[in-house]
Design a protein around this motif. Structure first.
Motif, PDB file in Angstrom:
ATOM      1  N   VAL A  17      -7.438  -4.605  -9.024  1.00 26.50           N
ATOM      2  CA  VAL A  17      -6.814  -3.432  -8.373  1.00 26.50           C
ATOM      3  C   VAL A  17      -5.785  -2.887  -9.368  1.00 26.50           C
ATOM      4  O   VAL A  17      -5.368  -3.592 -10.295  1.00 26.50           O
ATOM      5  CB  VAL A  17      -6.155  -3.756  -7.006  1.00 26.50           C
ATOM      6  N   ALA A  18      -5.352  -1.664  -9.167  1.00 24.47           N
ATOM      7  CA  ALA A  18      -4.459  -1.030 -10.158  1.00 24.47           C
ATOM      8  C   ALA A  18      -3.013  -1.478  -9.950  1.00 24.47           C
ATOM      9  O   ALA A  18      -2.499  -1.396  -8.830  1.00 24.47           O
ATOM     10  CB  ALA A  18      -4.561   0.481 -10.029  1.00 24.47           C
ATOM     11  N   PRO A  19      -2.340  -1.951 -11.028  1.00 23.25           N
ATOM     12  CA  PRO A  19      -0.918  -2.299 -10.910  1.00 23.25           C
ATOM     13  C   PRO A  19      -0.072  -1.037 -10.723  1.00 23.25           C
ATOM     14  O   PRO A  19      -0.451   0.040 -11.176  1.00 23.25           O
ATOM     15  CB  PRO A  19      -0.590  -2.932 -12.266  1.00 23.25           C
ATOM     16  N   GLN A  20       1.052  -1.207 -10.052  1.00 20.81           N
ATOM     17  CA  GLN A  20       1.986  -0.069  -9.888  1.00 20.81           C
ATOM     18  C   GLN A  20       3.239  -0.383 -10.701  1.00 20.81           C
ATOM     19  O   GLN A  20       4.025  -1.231 -10.287  1.00 20.81           O
ATOM     20  CB  GLN A  20       2.365   0.086  -8.419  1.00 20.81           C
ATOM     21  N   TYR A  21       3.395   0.269 -11.832  1.00 20.88           N
ATOM     22  CA  TYR A  21       4.485  -0.100 -12.755  1.00 20.88           C
ATOM     23  C   TYR A  21       5.814   0.534 -12.329  1.00 20.88           C
ATOM     24  O   TYR A  21       6.301   1.459 -12.970  1.00 20.88           O
ATOM     25  CB  TYR A  21       4.104   0.314 -14.176  1.00 20.88           C
ATOM     26  N   ARG A  22       6.380   0.014 -11.268  1.00 22.82           N
ATOM     27  CA  ARG A  22       7.612   0.622 -10.715  1.00 22.82           C
ATOM     28  C   ARG A  22       8.849  -0.002 -11.347  1.00 22.82           C
ATOM     29  O   ARG A  22       9.011  -1.224 -11.370  1.00 22.82           O
ATOM     30  CB  ARG A  22       7.630   0.435  -9.194  1.00 22.82           C
ATOM     31  N   ARG A  23       9.738   0.888 -11.801  1.00 21.66           N
ATOM     32  CA  ARG A  23      10.933   0.386 -12.491  1.00 21.66           C
ATOM     33  C   ARG A  23      11.878  -0.350 -11.556  1.00 21.66           C
ATOM     34  O   ARG A  23      12.536  -1.288 -11.953  1.00 21.66           O
ATOM     35  CB  ARG A  23      11.652   1.555 -13.185  1.00 21.66           C
ATOM     36  N   ALA A  66      -3.475  -4.115  -0.665  1.00 22.16           N
ATOM     37  CA  ALA A  66      -4.769  -4.491  -1.252  1.00 22.16           C
ATOM     38  C   ALA A  66      -5.348  -5.723  -0.543  1.00 22.16           C
ATOM     39  O   ALA A  66      -6.575  -5.864  -0.440  1.00 22.16           O
ATOM     40  CB  ALA A  66      -4.608  -4.777  -2.740  1.00 22.16           C
ATOM     41  N   TYR A  67      -4.484  -6.600  -0.043  1.00 20.87           N
ATOM     42  CA  TYR A  67      -4.951  -7.799   0.669  1.00 20.87           C
ATOM     43  C   TYR A  67      -5.427  -7.419   2.077  1.00 20.87           C
ATOM     44  O   TYR A  67      -6.397  -7.982   2.584  1.00 20.87           O
ATOM     45  CB  TYR A  67      -3.854  -8.875   0.723  1.00 20.87           C
ATOM     46  N   GLN A  68      -4.746  -6.432   2.677  1.00 20.86           N
ATOM     47  CA  GLN A  68      -5.186  -5.967   4.003  1.00 20.86           C
ATOM     48  C   GLN A  68      -6.537  -5.264   3.879  1.00 20.86           C
ATOM     49  O   GLN A  68      -7.433  -5.467   4.706  1.00 20.86           O
ATOM     50  CB  GLN A  68      -4.139  -5.006   4.587  1.00 20.86           C
ATOM     51  N   ASP A  69      -6.705  -4.488   2.820  1.00 20.43           N
ATOM     52  CA  ASP A  69      -7.988  -3.786   2.615  1.00 20.43           C
ATOM     53  C   ASP A  69      -9.121  -4.790   2.408  1.00 20.43           C
ATOM     54  O   ASP A  69     -10.226  -4.629   2.917  1.00 20.43           O
ATOM     55  CB  ASP A  69      -7.924  -2.882   1.369  1.00 20.43           C
ATOM     56  N   LEU A  70      -8.814  -5.847   1.632  1.00 25.73           N
ATOM     57  CA  LEU A  70      -9.841  -6.865   1.366  1.00 25.73           C
ATOM     58  C   LEU A  70     -10.258  -7.541   2.676  1.00 25.73           C
ATOM     59  O   LEU A  70     -11.450  -7.753   2.917  1.00 25.73           O
ATOM     60  CB  LEU A  70      -9.302  -7.917   0.389  1.00 25.73           C
ATOM     61  N   ARG A  71      -9.268  -7.850   3.501  1.00 27.85           N
ATOM     62  CA  ARG A  71      -9.599  -8.508   4.774  1.00 27.85           C
ATOM     63  C   ARG A  71     -10.525  -7.614   5.598  1.00 27.85           C
ATOM     64  O   ARG A  71     -11.537  -8.081   6.147  1.00 27.85           O
ATOM     65  CB  ARG A  71      -8.307  -8.808   5.555  1.00 27.85           C
ATOM     66  N   ASP A  72     -10.206  -6.331   5.651  1.00 30.05           N
ATOM     67  CA  ASP A  72     -11.065  -5.406   6.404  1.00 30.05           C
ATOM     68  C   ASP A  72     -12.488  -5.419   5.841  1.00 30.05           C
ATOM     69  O   ASP A  72     -13.469  -5.462   6.587  1.00 30.05           O
ATOM     70  CB  ASP A  72     -10.520  -3.966   6.309  1.00 30.05           C
ATOM     71  N   GLU A  73     -12.586  -5.396   4.511  1.00 32.42           N
ATOM     72  CA  GLU A  73     -13.907  -5.339   3.873  1.00 32.42           C
ATOM     73  C   GLU A  73     -14.709  -6.615   4.172  1.00 32.42           C
ATOM     74  O   GLU A  73     -15.890  -6.557   4.541  1.00 32.42           O
ATOM     75  CB  GLU A  73     -13.745  -5.157   2.354  1.00 32.42           C
TER      76      GLU A  73
END
Ligand code: G6P
Length: 480
Positions: free
Chosen positions: A100-106, A306-313
């Motif tokens: 999944v795409a990382p979110q590079y938040r400062r 991303a973990y919630q989406d995986l569970r749904d899938e």
């Protein structure tokens, strides 16, 4: 800060403490790392520094099960930014090939730095002169340098339990120099696979201009393993044997029982596994009347999208397969979104014929090593992703590329047919490999390197595990 003479001489640091709270008391947590390190910490009367698992709560240091425990508090905002944010929504996906795409938040990075500094400070204040400090995993990569900058006297080890990515991926991280330099504060930097070692050396060269052959750090592969004796003891026990018979009976005694046991994580390739299984049923290669798949998905990091989406899938796929191929009496996939006890896990290994490990990227995968250890002389088959660290050692498994659905189907079909002497020999050979390199040997080998200073004049420590006490003398070469 002057070193304390009454401080701790052996310290383990990990994001989590090795204990779980149950009402008012603390119990040793299950898991490979804890079973490997807790006996050493106890034998040394050592300490463990980690997060106790709750937010906005300050817990004073306490002792449990013979270990001195130093809880590091996290506010709920820090839990979101350091744990769910930078550790598990930046580093975790980046180190696992960007599934999944990382979110590079400062703001997440700043909190990661602040929490790492809090962990480091606890070690700086607690460590005795010349102490050994062993830091674990990606959540604490800045800690080695932070400790080193204030304590020249201690020995610092770092072990990364997850993969270390290729230089092209590390390059994406806006704070790559700080992370690499943080790790290089350790005397020994350990990884799971040789490929992780190469990636780390390449990244240090590219981004820090360091020649990895000329540094004094030991940088090496130490593949982690499982507690072979504990698994065998459970596998031989009457209660586990009874439970395994019960599991199989309750499923209607299928001819072929397949098993997956994973944290519900997108790195584990659970949808790929379910799709391959579904197509094999569709093609008529596996018969729904005689074949079953049990999938245990242990809840994990449930606050992250991303973990919630995986569970749904996963749950959608399980529903679809059962809707298509199940009967009124039974589903063809048994799905459990819950944790299993150690005994229930071993019983499931004994009940199954085939274990499916289809990780898209995995530091090691201890489930694979547990399965072959539990089955030892009992045959059965292991389908194992080439992207799991375990594939380096368990090369007698049915090795698959989980991205290649046709290849994965072939592997599962082959494993379902693997019976008799072949299955027996392969399982016994793999069990032998794990027996020769169990988790105690892993810890000893890392500590051997850590406690035999390349720089003369630093103190040695005697390490004891279980009943044996070893004076660690072997000196390794630098920068292998
Ligand atoms: C992996 C990581 C560990 C982590 C574990 C459980 O094995 O390498 O560092 O503790 O997953 O994840 P959690 O986020 O629940 O600690």
């Amino acid at each position: 800060m002057p070193p304390r003479h009454d401080g701790q001489s052996f310290i383990v640091m990990a994001n989590r403490l090795p204990v779980d709270r149950c009402r008012d008391s603390w119990h040793t947590a299950p898991g490979g790392l804890v079973s490997a390190l807790a006996p050493i910490v106890k034998a040394e009367s050592g300490a463990w520094i980690g997060w106790p698992g709750t937010c906005d709560e300050t817990i004073e240091p306490f002792s449990a099960d013979g270990m001195h425990l130093f809880p590091i508090p996290l506010s709920c905002a820090e839990h979101r930014q350091y744990y769910e944010g930078f550790s598990n929504s930046v580093l975790w996906p980046l180190y696992h090939d960007l599934i999944v795409a990382p979110q590079y938040r400062r703001d997440w990075w700043r909190t990661y730095e602040a929490v790492n500094a809090r962990f480091a400070q606890a070690a700086i204040e607690t460590a005795a002169y010349g102490a050994t400090i062993w830091i674990h995993d990606y959540q604490l990569q800045l800690v080695p340098r932070m400790i080193r900058s204030q304590r020249r006297d201690v020995r610092i080890g770092f072990f990364n339990h997850i993969p270390f990515p290729p230089v092209g991926l590390v390059g994406q991280l806006p704070w790559r120099e700080a992370v690499l330099d943080g790790l290089l504060g350790a005397d020994v930097i350990g990884f799971q696979r040789e490929s992780d070692v190469r990636n780390f050396r390449d990244a240090s060269q590219r981004f820090l201009g360091i020649d990895p052959d000329r540094v004094s750090n030991v940088i090496d592969a130490y593949p982690i393993s499982v507690d072979v004796d504990a698994i065998r003891e459970a596998a031989e026990s009457d209660s586990v044997a009874r439970l395994s018979r019960q599991i199989r009976h309750d499923l209607g005694s299928p001819e072929v029982l397949m098993l997956g046991i994973d944290r519900l994580d997108y790195t584990k390739g659970i949808p790929q596994r379910l799709r391959a299984f579904e197509e094999l049923l569709e093609d008529g290669v596996l018969a729904p009347e005689t074949t079953m798949l049990t999938q245990v998905a242990v809840p994990s990091r449930e606050g992250i999208g991303a973990y919630q989406d995986l569970r749904d899938e996963v749950e959608r796929l399980v529903g679809r397969i059962n809707g298509r191929f199940g009967t009124l009496e039974r589903g063809v996939v048994q799905y459990f979104h819950q944790s299993y006890s150690f005994e229930a896990t071993i019983a499931s290994y004994l009940a199954a014929d085939v274990l499916l490990v289809t990780s898209l990227r995995d530091g090691m995968n201890l489930v694979a090593k547990e399965f072959v250890t539990a089955r030892q002389e009992r045959g059965g088959a292991l389908v194992l992703s080439e992207f799991a660290g375990a594939a380096d050692e368990l090369d007698r498994a049915v090795i698959v590329n989980p991205h290649d659905i046709s290849g994965l189907k072939n592997g599962i079909r082959e494993a379902a047919k693997l019976t008799g002497d072949d299955a027996h020999d392969q399982m016994a050979a793999m069990a032998g490999t794990v027996e020769d390199h169990d988790v105690h040997q892993w810890a000893q080998s890392f500590l051997n390197d850590l406690q035999n200073p390349v720089n003369a004049g630093l103190p040695f420590l005697k390490i004891s595990t279980g009943n044996t006490t070893t004076n660690l003398q072997e000196v390794k070469h630098v920068g292998r």
